[in-house]
Design an enzyme around this catalytic site. Structure first.
Site, PDB file in Angstrom:
ATOM      1  CB  THR A 169     -19.389   1.172   2.035  1.00  0.00           C
ATOM      2  OG1 THR A 169     -18.236   0.873   2.833  1.00  0.00           O
ATOM      3  CG2 THR A 169     -19.681   0.026   1.076  1.00  0.00           C
ATOM      4  CE  LYS A 213     -13.309  -7.574  10.712  1.00  0.00           C
ATOM      5  NZ  LYS A 213     -14.570  -8.226  10.362  1.00  0.00           N
ATOM      6  CE1 TYR A 241     -13.308  -4.147  11.424  1.00  0.00           C
ATOM      7  CE2 TYR A 241     -11.133  -3.829  10.452  1.00  0.00           C
ATOM      8  CZ  TYR A 241     -12.463  -4.168  10.323  1.00  0.00           C
ATOM      9  OH  TYR A 241     -12.955  -4.530   9.095  1.00  0.00           O
TER      10      TYR A 241
END
Length: 122
Positions: free
Chosen positions: A62, A31, A27
């Site tokens: 979230t 990015k 991840y």
């Protein structure tokens, strides 16, 4: 956008693109790659009047911010702003970057992390 004479692209990145994210190698590296893409696109598209900027959100309130037990995956109590961002707060940054109010910015990274990058307050 070229036919229209310009426009704005806003990449939604992450604070993982600005710092090390242990346990999130894939991840985080994606990015970091997006940072390069943003800056390259900004340079390539500038002659066409197209601006390209990025927003780097911190922890957003979230479902992905919580584990299966409902606890925060990243405790925010020790941030300079000790809470998660609302989706609407991050949307405001994105809308600004896309707007004419940001017409002199391209290749820019807007950090909206509640002070995460400052490190712990204590």
């Amino acid at each position: 956008m070229r036919k229209a004479g310009g426009g704005a692209i806003v990449d939604v990145n992450s604070i993982a693109g600005l710092t090390a994210a242990p346990g999130l190698a894939a991840y985080s590296s994606s990015k970091w790659a997006l940072r390069g893409l943003t800056r390259t696109a900004a340079k390539e598209l500038a002659p066409d009047g197209i601006r390209v900027n990025a927003v780097h959100p911190g922890i957003i309130d979230t479902p992905p911010a919580y584990g299966p037990d409902g606890r925060e995956l990243v405790p925010v109590d020790d941030f300079a702003i000790p809470r998660m961002a609302s989706p609407d707060e991050i949307a405001d940054f994105i809308l600004f970057a896309a707007s004419e109010r940001a017409r002199f910015a391209t290749g820019t990274e807007i950090v909206a992390d509640g002070g995460f990058g400052l490190g712990p307050m204590s």
